[in-house]
Design an enzyme around this catalytic site. Sequence first.
Site, mmCIF file in Angstrom:
data_model
loop_
_atom_site.group_PDB
_atom_site.id
_atom_site.type_symbol
_atom_site.label_atom_id
_atom_site.label_comp_id
_atom_site.label_asym_id
_atom_site.label_seq_id
_atom_site.Cartn_x
_atom_site.Cartn_y
_atom_site.Cartn_z
ATOM 1 C CB CYS A 15 24.261 -17.345 24.227
ATOM 2 S SG CYS A 15 22.482 -16.613 23.614
ATOM 3 C CB CYS A 272 16.708 -35.347 20.061
ATOM 4 S SG CYS A 272 15.172 -34.374 20.534
ATOM 5 C CG ASP A 273 18.476 -28.617 20.175
ATOM 6 O OD1 ASP A 273 19.547 -28.657 20.450
ATOM 7 O OD2 ASP A 273 17.598 -27.698 20.353
#
Length: 369
Positions: A15, A272-273
């Site tokens: 990021c 799942c995230d």
Amino acid sequence: MASVGLMVKPVSGACNMRCPHCFYVDEMRRRAEGVRPGMRVETLERVVRAAFEYADSAVSFLFQGGEPTLAGVEFYEAFARLVRGYNVRGVPVSCALQTNGLEISDEMIGFLARERFLVGVSLDGGAATHDAARPDAAGGPTFERVRANLDRLRAARVECNALCVVNADVARRPEAAFKALARYGYAQFIPCLDPLDGPPRFDALTPEAYLAFLKAIFPLYERAYYAGRPVSVRNFDNWLMMLRGLPPESCAMMGRCSPNLVVESDGDLYPCDFYALDEWRLGNIADTTIAEALRSPTMRRFLESSLAVPNQCRACRWYPLCRNGCRRERDPETGINRWCEAHRGFFKFAIDRLAAMAWDMGQKMNHER
């Protein structure tokens, strides 16, 4: 008939911002391998091929991170070509991308518009709260750049949603948060997650603060609806759907987990995230089909672990609306959702007004038929 939705992380957790509330950073720290290298086109092709081999009714792709735009427009152009090549049965396809909105090139915006992506942009309220919660890699402010890029997306006719993480700071300024997001027509207010274990974060949101936030936001939502300028707020929208006898679209309001397959940049699959952890790894797209991942013992164990309903919930008047919320937000000791008191207080405050709105919506829909 089978459908599938895949959340794809093309750059893993890489990021260009350093948001202290990022739950995925917390998850990566708990894995043997944290941030993975960027997704290779060969892996992307396996993902696309697997989706169309499995599904014959609908396929959805959501690109998330980290910051998925760091993969570059060439990556997404390759994705679009692969979808056209492998979708030989003409299955309906929807595509979305969740971005921090910091750096988006003209070429990327052109692609998103041309391919009709839904784009979610993170905007944590007004400038003061956003800049404190979402600094760039050098620690600098980002609000003005993100808002300008969101306006560029909208000018290019890209469908956009605005998402706000509600921490203690945002909760103290509900009107500013609503105003910042309302101009985009859709607002998703997401309570800030604490780490999977250990002490709460420095800016942790308390149930009392979250209740006050909901009670301040709802009248603004209600007023906009009756004024004929509705603003979609996801949690309120879902409660209204449920009051009208419809199923919620938010998995957090289903009362149980459902498969939400995550594909890490190296092809690893997770259910799942919020649980992209080693213990929940389902295999790798190189040697595991989607059907095998969905039917695996690990997936079955993951889904079953969300089914228990605490006695306190069974006896609660509001359980049909709350359903004990998202598993990730449940206390590991009691099984009770950490926002239980906030939801109870909000429903006591707003249930009659929610019911009136639900009735009004039903009347309008019947009139339009």
